[in-house]
Scaffold this motif. Structure first.
Motif, PDB file in Angstrom:
ATOM      1  N   ASN A 108      -0.933  -0.186   0.752  1.00 20.43           N
ATOM      2  CA  ASN A 108       0.086   0.703   0.196  1.00 20.43           C
ATOM      3  C   ASN A 108       1.514   0.187   0.225  1.00 20.43           C
ATOM      4  O   ASN A 108       2.392   0.787  -0.399  1.00 20.43           O
ATOM      5  CB  ASN A 108       0.041   2.040   0.938  1.00 20.43           C
ATOM      6  N   ALA A 109       1.792  -0.894   0.920  1.00 19.56           N
ATOM      7  CA  ALA A 109       3.184  -1.338   1.070  1.00 19.56           C
ATOM      8  C   ALA A 109       3.840  -1.624  -0.272  1.00 19.56           C
ATOM      9  O   ALA A 109       5.003  -1.245  -0.504  1.00 19.56           O
ATOM     10  CB  ALA A 109       3.251  -2.572   1.962  1.00 19.56           C
ATOM     11  N   GLU A 110       3.155  -2.300  -1.154  1.00 24.17           N
ATOM     12  CA  GLU A 110       3.763  -2.647  -2.445  1.00 24.17           C
ATOM     13  C   GLU A 110       4.139  -1.394  -3.221  1.00 24.17           C
ATOM     14  O   GLU A 110       5.218  -1.331  -3.840  1.00 24.17           O
ATOM     15  CB  GLU A 110       2.816  -3.520  -3.254  1.00 24.17           C
ATOM     16  N   THR A 111       3.277  -0.383  -3.191  1.00 20.86           N
ATOM     17  CA  THR A 111       3.593   0.877  -3.875  1.00 20.86           C
ATOM     18  C   THR A 111       4.785   1.560  -3.220  1.00 20.86           C
ATOM     19  O   THR A 111       5.703   2.035  -3.911  1.00 20.86           O
ATOM     20  CB  THR A 111       2.377   1.815  -3.846  1.00 20.86           C
ATOM     21  N   PHE A 112       4.795   1.627  -1.890  1.00 23.19           N
ATOM     22  CA  PHE A 112       5.891   2.281  -1.184  1.00 23.19           C
ATOM     23  C   PHE A 112       7.237   1.614  -1.475  1.00 23.19           C
ATOM     24  O   PHE A 112       8.280   2.271  -1.482  1.00 23.19           O
ATOM     25  CB  PHE A 112       5.647   2.259   0.324  1.00 23.19           C
ATOM     26  N   LEU A 113       7.235   0.309  -1.689  1.00 25.08           N
ATOM     27  CA  LEU A 113       8.481  -0.443  -1.861  1.00 25.08           C
ATOM     28  C   LEU A 113       8.696  -0.893  -3.299  1.00 25.08           C
ATOM     29  O   LEU A 113       9.502  -1.788  -3.556  1.00 25.08           O
ATOM     30  CB  LEU A 113       8.474  -1.660  -0.921  1.00 25.08           C
ATOM     31  N   SER A 114       8.018  -0.261  -4.232  1.00 25.73           N
ATOM     32  CA  SER A 114       8.204  -0.633  -5.637  1.00 25.73           C
ATOM     33  C   SER A 114       9.574  -0.173  -6.131  1.00 25.73           C
ATOM     34  O   SER A 114      10.103   0.853  -5.681  1.00 25.73           O
ATOM     35  CB  SER A 114       7.105  -0.021  -6.503  1.00 25.73           C
ATOM     36  N   PRO A 115      10.202  -0.928  -7.040  1.00 25.17           N
ATOM     37  CA  PRO A 115      11.532  -0.563  -7.554  1.00 25.17           C
ATOM     38  C   PRO A 115      11.518   0.802  -8.229  1.00 25.17           C
ATOM     39  O   PRO A 115      10.514   1.222  -8.809  1.00 25.17           O
ATOM     40  CB  PRO A 115      11.847  -1.680  -8.543  1.00 25.17           C
ATOM     41  N   GLN A 116      12.642   1.487  -8.150  1.00 20.03           N
ATOM     42  CA  GLN A 116      12.794   2.800  -8.782  1.00 20.03           C
ATOM     43  C   GLN A 116      13.909   2.740  -9.815  1.00 20.03           C
ATOM     44  O   GLN A 116      15.052   2.390  -9.500  1.00 20.03           O
ATOM     45  CB  GLN A 116      13.119   3.862  -7.722  1.00 20.03           C
ATOM     46  N   ALA A 451       5.221   6.163   4.097  1.00 19.42           N
ATOM     47  CA  ALA A 451       6.287   5.562   3.291  1.00 19.42           C
ATOM     48  C   ALA A 451       7.635   5.682   3.978  1.00 19.42           C
ATOM     49  O   ALA A 451       8.498   4.802   3.849  1.00 19.42           O
ATOM     50  CB  ALA A 451       6.336   6.233   1.921  1.00 19.42           C
ATOM     51  N   PHE A 452       7.844   6.766   4.727  1.00 13.87           N
ATOM     52  CA  PHE A 452       9.115   6.955   5.422  1.00 13.87           C
ATOM     53  C   PHE A 452       9.314   5.882   6.490  1.00 13.87           C
ATOM     54  O   PHE A 452      10.424   5.396   6.696  1.00 13.87           O
ATOM     55  CB  PHE A 452       9.171   8.350   6.048  1.00 13.87           C
ATOM     56  N   GLY A 453       8.240   5.502   7.166  1.00 19.71           N
ATOM     57  CA  GLY A 453       8.348   4.492   8.211  1.00 19.71           C
ATOM     58  C   GLY A 453       8.663   3.115   7.673  1.00 19.71           C
ATOM     59  O   GLY A 453       9.507   2.397   8.227  1.00 19.71           O
ATOM     60  N   ILE A 454       8.025   2.713   6.585  1.00 16.96           N
ATOM     61  CA  ILE A 454       8.270   1.369   6.059  1.00 16.96           C
ATOM     62  C   ILE A 454       9.665   1.249   5.474  1.00 16.96           C
ATOM     63  O   ILE A 454      10.231   0.141   5.406  1.00 16.96           O
ATOM     64  CB  ILE A 454       7.189   0.976   5.018  1.00 16.96           C
TER      65      ILE A 454
END
Length: 467
Positions: A108-116, A451-454
């Motif tokens: 899930n890291a890539e999804t959590f940190l994907s550009p917005q 997601a909040f933690g990463i």
């Protein structure tokens, strides 16, 4: 040689002690302060390459770390038992939880940190998430693997590197964790363990190699790290103590409520920040709940932590046992009513029985302090409103619970009334990679997991392109 140079070159020694017997275990040579700073510099140098690896590269290695954990599960569970007394069954479960956490952030890291993207009505704008650098983790002994992997999996998946200063009584666990990452194929300096005393933490925090700090520990340790990190203008996340309150309402199933309460209190022998500690019971069901809780707690008989049948092993040290004994004795002297346990056995090791004290009131240690062991305090309340007031009248705010037969009522109280970072209805508070974990007030700030933690240890960066 001046004192500063002498301090930098002083090599500490870490002696493991078996809490079940009090006998010495393995002995480890630690790192000098100079060596620790050099390792931190190496981790910072490794960051320049690691930050440019792809999420898929990091994820492949993190999944391999999960595989190493599962393959060595029995070995690591035995190591925890030897160093801090955890029963084997809980140790194996802890290792599986670490492995699942690695898999979760690999997935899930890539999804959590994907550009917005941001609609600016013209210029192209987006928010990107970039790693900060090398993060120092200062971790406790009670969950020697989980506390570290809870931090390390998201931190490394975000592209940071990490150095670990673990508790002094679990040096073997600290070195084993570094070995997991090494065996999984991570570059050598992406994760390093530092066997150093607490007095050397400040030098690391202030060193240019360290970008941020994560600490799980006592309130006093949190204050010290917060001041030192603040003085160096570095981000920190603090997960500190807890005195979790469970509100038991008149419509609760008393037997089920007592089982949940005992489970919440006795996780890791009661040595958990999120263990249930204060059980605030409305008068209508208090007598029935006290009797049911005492029966449930009596089921946690002390036993050899290496036995598959053991439910309660020793505390982590004789000093910790003696502190629990003090808190219980003072509380009884001030009017507490003993329902179960309450007396340390006369034998070697850090043993203390599952204990229940009723009529807990302000001025008693079991009411006012964090009791880090197998002691449940029952506090009387007239009704829901008073129970909520008592629950919130604490310096801590980590976890909390509601035990009720009305789920809508329980959810309302959990969501809107209890002052805590986490509130569970009809279940023990627990950590989970999918849910944000952390507290308020003296229980700290920042979040781990999910997601909040990463996002805690990344640079939330605005990028705008015009023209």
């Amino acid at each position: 040689m001046d004192k500063k140079t002498s301090d930098q070159n002083e090599r500490p020694v870490f002696q493991a002690i078996d809490p079940a017997s009090g006998e010495p275990g393995e002995r480890y040579a630690g790192h000098t302060r100079a060596e620790a700073l050099a390792r931190a510099a190496d981790a910072r140098a490794a960051f320049e390459t690691w930050r440019r690896t792809s999420f898929s590269e990091r994820a492949a290695l993190m999944r391999q770390a999960a595989g190493v954990l599962r393959a060595r599960r029995n070995e690591f569970a035995s190591l925890m038992t030897a160093e801090m007394g955890k029963v084997l069954t809980e140790g194996r479960a802890e290792i599986e939880k670490c492995a699942a956490n690695c898999d979760y952030f690999a997935d899930n890291a890539e999804t959590f940190l994907s550009p917005q993207g941001v609609d600016m009505g013209g210029p192209k704008a987006r928010i990107v998430f970039r790693p900060l650098g090398t993060v120092l983790a200062v971790m406790p002994w009670n969950f020697p693997f989980w506390q570290v992997f809870r931090f390390a999996a998201p931190t490394l998946m975000a592209g940071n590197t990490a150095v670990l200063k673990h508790a002094s009584n679990v040096p073997g666990c600290a070195l084993a964790i570094e070995d997991v990452f090494r065996q999984a194929g991570f570059p050598q300096d992406v994760f390093r363990t530092l066997l150093i005393p607490s007095r050397d933490v400040r030098a690391l925090i202030e060193d240019d190699a360290i970008a941020a700090v994560s600490l799980t520990g006592s309130v006093e340790a949190g204050r010290q790290v917060a001041m030192q990190a603040g003085g160096a203008l570095k981000k920190c996340v603090l997960e500190l103590g807890g005195s979790d309150a469970y509100v038991v309402l008149e419509d609760a199933d008393v037997e089920h409520a007592a089982k949940v309460a005992a489970t919440a209190r006795m996780v890791n022998g009661g040595q958990s920040c999120i263990a249930g500690k204060r059980f605030i019971v409305v008068d209508a069901v208090r007598a029935a709940f006290e009797a049911a809780l005492a029966r449930q707690m009596d089921g946690f008989a002390m036993g050899d932590p290496r036995s598959e049948a053991a439910r309660l092993g020793p505390l982590q040290s004789v000093a910790a046992r003696d502190e629990i004994d003090r808190q219980v004795r003072e509380s009884l002297a001030k009017g507490g009513r003993l329902l179960a346990g309450g007396e340390a056995p006369d034998k070697p090791g850090a043993w203390y029985p599952a204990t229940v004290i009723a009529d807990a009131a302000p001025g008693m240690p079991v009411h006012d302090e964090e009791v880090f062991g197998p002691v449940a305090a029952v506090i009387a309340a007239r009704d829901e409103a008073e129970a909520i007031r008592i629950a919130n009248d604490s310096a801590f705010g980590l976890g909390s619970g509601v035990l009720t037969g009305d789920l809508a009522r329980g959810e309302r109280i959990a969501a809107d009334e209890l002052d805590a970072g986490m509130s569970f209805v009809n279940a023990p508070v627990r950590s989970d990679p999918r849910l944000p974990f952390g507290g308020i007030k003296h229980s700290g700030y920042g979040r781990e997991c999910s997601a909040f933690g990463i996002h805690e240890f990344v640079n939330t960066k605005t990028v705008l392109v015009d023209g």
